[in-house]
Design a protein around this motif. Sequence first.
Motif, PDB file in Angstrom:
ATOM      1  N   ARG A 143       0.838  -1.204   0.000  1.00  0.00           N
ATOM      2  CA  ARG A 143       0.000   0.000   0.000  1.00  0.00           C
ATOM      3  C   ARG A 143       0.870   1.251   0.000  1.00  0.00           C
ATOM      4  O   ARG A 143       0.619   2.196  -0.752  1.00  0.00           O
TER       5      ARG A 143
ATOM      6  N   ASP B 286      -4.621   6.695  -4.349  1.00  0.00           N
ATOM      7  CA  ASP B 286      -4.605   5.236  -4.452  1.00  0.00           C
ATOM      8  C   ASP B 286      -4.409   4.598  -3.082  1.00  0.00           C
ATOM      9  O   ASP B 286      -5.018   3.568  -2.767  1.00  0.00           O
ATOM     10  N   ARG B 287      -3.540   5.165  -2.269  1.00  0.00           N
ATOM     11  CA  ARG B 287      -3.319   4.631  -0.918  1.00  0.00           C
ATOM     12  C   ARG B 287      -4.596   4.734  -0.092  1.00  0.00           C
ATOM     13  O   ARG B 287      -4.963   3.808   0.629  1.00  0.00           O
TER      14      ARG B 287
ATOM     15  N   ASP C 118      -7.183   2.201  -1.261  1.00  0.00           N
ATOM     16  CA  ASP C 118      -6.780   0.845  -0.887  1.00  0.00           C
ATOM     17  C   ASP C 118      -7.131   0.560   0.572  1.00  0.00           C
ATOM     18  O   ASP C 118      -7.686  -0.498   0.892  1.00  0.00           O
TER      19      ASP C 118
ATOM     20  N   HIS D 141     -11.041   0.427   1.004  1.00  0.00           N
ATOM     21  CA  HIS D 141     -11.620  -0.821   0.509  1.00  0.00           C
ATOM     22  C   HIS D 141     -11.421  -1.956   1.508  1.00  0.00           C
ATOM     23  O   HIS D 141     -12.231  -2.889   1.575  1.00  0.00           O
TER      24      HIS D 141
END
Length: 199
Positions: A125, A133-134, A137, A140
């Motif tokens: 991550r 994006d981190r 991630d 989610h």
Amino acid sequence: MNADLLQALPPGRDRRLAHGEALFRAGDAALGLGLVRQGVLELVRTSPEGRRLVLHRAGPGETFAEASLFESHHHCDAIAAVSSLVTVHPAAELRRVARADPGLAWRIAAHLAARLVAERARAERLALPHAADRLLDVLHALPPEPDGTRRLGRSWKSLAAELGLSHEATYRALARLERAGLLRREGGDRVRLPAAATA
């Protein structure tokens, strides 16, 4: 930690910590394997420039400072993020019982391997190049609440430190994700991920 494994361990020493109180500091003699009973413990390292990096965050039922089973001193600080209760299982005692009971030793090894897998996922991550994006991630990975939202369980500032980001970069990324329709903040530490974002 698995409940059966926990019951098989020798008794540990309980310690209550106030919000912001340190269980240990970098350079202190290693205490042993830590287990959070209540609250949250953060393992923190501060860079020479003063930047705070959260190396690990442990909540109820999770262990921390596993390396102290084999190290003589701690290499970071352990700070209570909220009022917490932790149990420390002294390293020397754990090594003694593991030598006497190979089955227990393998169960401890399996627990350490699972922690390694979790840390590898965290490293992946952190290797993501973009803050957005981190964030996606980690969001989610959170279990949905009954109402479909996902609860962070800590402040956005704490999450930023976990992700190796400044809180300014984190808020900018959150704003971009909201504009793109990939998440919606619902107040406090709750977010909602649209169905298209979770597919």
